[in-house]
Design an enzyme around this catalytic site. Structure first.
Site, PDB file in Angstrom:
ATOM      1  N   THR A  40       0.816  -1.216   0.000  1.00 39.54           N
ATOM      2  CA  THR A  40       0.000   0.000   0.000  1.00 39.54           C
ATOM      3  C   THR A  40       0.851   1.267   0.000  1.00 39.54           C
ATOM      4  O   THR A  40       1.859   1.360   0.696  1.00 39.54           O
ATOM      5  CB  THR A  40      -0.932   0.015   1.223  1.00 39.54           C
ATOM      6  OG1 THR A  40      -1.735  -1.169   1.205  1.00 39.54           O
ATOM      7  CG2 THR A  40      -1.835   1.221   1.212  1.00 39.54           C
ATOM      8  N   PRO A  76       0.454   5.896  -0.482  1.00 39.71           N
ATOM      9  CA  PRO A  76      -0.507   6.995  -0.342  1.00 39.71           C
ATOM     10  C   PRO A  76      -1.463   7.131  -1.523  1.00 39.71           C
ATOM     11  O   PRO A  76      -2.615   7.512  -1.359  1.00 39.71           O
ATOM     12  CB  PRO A  76       0.395   8.227  -0.209  1.00 39.71           C
ATOM     13  CG  PRO A  76       1.656   7.712   0.390  1.00 39.71           C
ATOM     14  CD  PRO A  76       1.830   6.348  -0.199  1.00 39.71           C
ATOM     15  N   ARG A 133      -6.601 -13.488   2.389  1.00 40.03           N
ATOM     16  CA  ARG A 133      -7.976 -13.027   2.590  1.00 40.03           C
ATOM     17  C   ARG A 133      -8.800 -13.983   3.453  1.00 40.03           C
ATOM     18  O   ARG A 133      -9.553 -13.517   4.317  1.00 40.03           O
ATOM     19  CB  ARG A 133      -8.645 -12.765   1.234  1.00 40.03           C
ATOM     20  CG  ARG A 133      -8.220 -11.426   0.642  1.00 40.03           C
ATOM     21  CD  ARG A 133      -8.691 -11.193  -0.777  1.00 40.03           C
ATOM     22  NE  ARG A 133      -8.296  -9.845  -1.215  1.00 40.03           N
ATOM     23  CZ  ARG A 133      -8.236  -9.452  -2.476  1.00 40.03           C
ATOM     24  NH1 ARG A 133      -8.534 -10.312  -3.451  1.00 40.03           N
ATOM     25  NH2 ARG A 133      -7.867  -8.219  -2.781  1.00 40.03           N
ATOM     26  N   ARG A 167     -27.923 -12.345  29.512  1.00 42.27           N
ATOM     27  CA  ARG A 167     -28.532 -13.349  30.400  1.00 42.27           C
ATOM     28  C   ARG A 167     -28.524 -12.895  31.852  1.00 42.27           C
ATOM     29  O   ARG A 167     -29.429 -13.219  32.628  1.00 42.27           O
ATOM     30  CB  ARG A 167     -27.784 -14.674  30.255  1.00 42.27           C
ATOM     31  CG  ARG A 167     -28.072 -15.398  28.948  1.00 42.27           C
ATOM     32  CD  ARG A 167     -27.146 -16.591  28.767  1.00 42.27           C
ATOM     33  NE  ARG A 167     -27.462 -17.335  27.558  1.00 42.27           N
ATOM     34  CZ  ARG A 167     -26.685 -18.266  27.030  1.00 42.27           C
ATOM     35  NH1 ARG A 167     -25.509 -18.548  27.605  1.00 42.27           N
ATOM     36  NH2 ARG A 167     -27.047 -18.903  25.933  1.00 42.27           N
ATOM     37  N   LYS A 168     -27.504 -12.137  32.232  1.00 43.62           N
ATOM     38  CA  LYS A 168     -27.386 -11.694  33.616  1.00 43.62           C
ATOM     39  C   LYS A 168     -28.206 -10.437  33.894  1.00 43.62           C
ATOM     40  O   LYS A 168     -28.795 -10.290  34.970  1.00 43.62           O
ATOM     41  CB  LYS A 168     -25.921 -11.423  33.969  1.00 43.62           C
ATOM     42  CG  LYS A 168     -25.041 -12.647  33.962  1.00 43.62           C
ATOM     43  CD  LYS A 168     -23.577 -12.255  34.183  1.00 43.62           C
ATOM     44  CE  LYS A 168     -22.660 -13.456  34.094  1.00 43.62           C
ATOM     45  NZ  LYS A 168     -21.225 -13.058  34.219  1.00 43.62           N
ATOM     46  N   GLU A 176      -6.656  -5.687   3.037  1.00 43.99           N
ATOM     47  CA  GLU A 176      -6.679  -6.856   2.143  1.00 43.99           C
ATOM     48  C   GLU A 176      -7.759  -6.713   1.069  1.00 43.99           C
ATOM     49  O   GLU A 176      -8.188  -7.700   0.479  1.00 43.99           O
ATOM     50  CB  GLU A 176      -6.910  -8.158   2.934  1.00 43.99           C
ATOM     51  CG  GLU A 176      -5.837  -8.473   3.924  1.00 43.99           C
ATOM     52  CD  GLU A 176      -4.553  -8.954   3.289  1.00 43.99           C
ATOM     53  OE1 GLU A 176      -4.586  -9.921   2.515  1.00 43.99           O
ATOM     54  OE2 GLU A 176      -3.509  -8.372   3.572  1.00 43.99           O
ATOM     55  N   GLY A 177      -8.185  -5.489   0.826  1.00 45.58           N
ATOM     56  CA  GLY A 177      -9.193  -5.217  -0.202  1.00 45.58           C
ATOM     57  C   GLY A 177     -10.527  -4.832   0.404  1.00 45.58           C
ATOM     58  O   GLY A 177     -11.081  -5.560   1.223  1.00 45.58           O
TER      59      GLY A 177
END
Length: 405
Positions: free
Chosen positions: A140, A142, A266, A289-290, A383-384
């Site tokens: 990657t 800028p 991926r 539940r509590k 990763e896209g």
């Protein structure tokens, strides 16, 4: 045919990794997030335990997620499937700490798939119990994120190697990595055909980390910006050697090396998203539940939302297992990898959002679900992005009909 029933070996590895996540990762997760780093003493400890994270396997305690067999006997039949099973458990503990585990990381798959035998031995053999070490993957830039075909880091051929100039951003473990797989172009006008991959070692003159990035989520994991200023890389560090990039036949470009890496990583990212969603879901179920009246309207509304969340988690997991299974049996899995990444990333974001809403003030700053909500957003991006995954899927769906998307 794919079986969704875990084998005894797979169950054993799943239980082993979950124990590690519960007793070693989860107890330090909140403090690591607050401090913005994983303690060095902890990393040294897990490294001495022999635990390393590679995006094609998780190994530890004399066993490997590639097989579940003792002494690391390799069988590629289940490598990817076991990797996604193990990674889900690790991310359930904490995704930032998971990404910080010593190992080749995202840099492992391109070396494993495209490196020469000498390169594989040289760069992948450094991960031992002696001291924690990391690998990194730098693609990657800028101006080139989702559209990686537009990278502008240049590689100029000189006697004995190449000179790199350019910048990389958002690089996981980029500052501490012993080596980084770096993608550059020999000529921007050549487009994808001009891309090359290099292994740049830490300490190489002209190669530096300019800063560590402060992030909303995954705060405990190191994310770096890297700079290459007349950085000389020797010929032997061109990944795969010159022959790999020959224009004759069907030789790949560096772009194709990068895309092939995504077919492995991926599903790993999807598995991490699933682990995050499961952690938020389980935490919220326990508190509902509590805290909620058992016969009240709010209880039944919460139960319906949580049931939907569980369905979505299970569906994403099965898609991820399918993508990993196809890789294990040697079938192309680019479309399945894109689908599971897209589905799991969006699902995890939705599940964490629902859980945060259900918890109300209980889930605010300082609680696990709030942290997971911050952590999970990037899994819908790196990763896209969603848009890129849909583009990859559409291209493969329409290709048999001669339609180019």
């Amino acid at each position: 045919m794919i079986s969704f029933e875990l084998s005894p070996q797979q169950k054993q590895i799943k239980e082993l990794v979950h124990w590690f996540a519960k007793h070693e990762i989860r107890p330090i997760a909140m403090e690591a997030d607050r401090l913005g780093k994983v303690p060095d003493e902890w990393l040294n400890k897990v490294n001495k335990m022999g635990i390393h994270l590679n995006t094609s396997s998780f190994s530890g305690g004399g066993r490997t997620a590639k097989t579940g067999e003792k002494n690391g006997k390799k069988s590629e039949k289940e490598a990817n499937r076991m990797a996604v099973i193990a990674t889900e458990e690790l991310a359930w503990g904490c995704p930032a700490i998971t990404l910080s585990l010593p190992g080749a990381g995202l840099g492992g798959p391109p070396i494993q798939s495209s490196g020469t035998p000498e390169q594989k031995e040289r760069f992948l053999s450094i991960f031992t119990k002696d001291e924690p070490r990391w690998g990194a993957y730098a693609l990657t830039e800028p101006e080139a994120g989702s559209d990686v075909s537009g990278i502008r880091t240049t590689a100029r051929k000189v006697d004995g190697g190449y000179v790199l100039n350019g910048q990389k951003i958002f690089i996981t473990n980029g500052a501490r990595a012993s080596w980084t797989v770096v993608f550059a172009t020999i000529d921007p006008n050549m487009g994808r055909a001009g891309h090359r991959a290099f292994v740049v070692e830490k300490g190489t003159p002209g190669f530096s980390c300019t800063r560590l990035v402060h992030k909303m989520g995954l705060r405990a994991n190191e994310t770096a910006e890297l700079l290459f200023e007349n950085c000389f890389v020797p010929q032997e560090n061109l990944l795969g050697g010159e022959e790999l990039y020959s224009t004759s036949g069907n030789k790949p470009s560096g772009f194709q090396v990068a895309m092939k890496t995504f077919d492995s990583t991926r599903p790993i990212v999807a598995a991490m998203a699933i682990g995050i969603a499961r952690a938020a879901y389980e935490y919220t179920v326990d508190l509902v539940r509590k805290e909620y009246p058992k016969q009240g309207r709010l209880y039944y509304e919460a139960a319906e939302l949580l049931a939907e969340a569980e369905q979505d988690i299970d569906a994403a997991r099965l898609l991820t297992w399918e993508a990993a299974w196809k890789a294990d049996i040697g079938q192309p899995n680019a479309m399945e990898a894109a689908i599971c990444k897209a589905v799991a990333g969006k699902m995890a974001l939705d599940v964490c959002s629902k859980c945060l809403e259900l918890l109300g003030p209980i889930g605010l700053d300082g609680h696990l679900v709030e942290k997971l909500y911050r952590d999970v957003k990037v899994f819908d991006i790196f990763e896209g992005t969603q848009q890129i995954q849909r583009l990859v899927t559409a291209r493969r769906l329409y290709a048999p009909y001669g339609v180019h998307v």
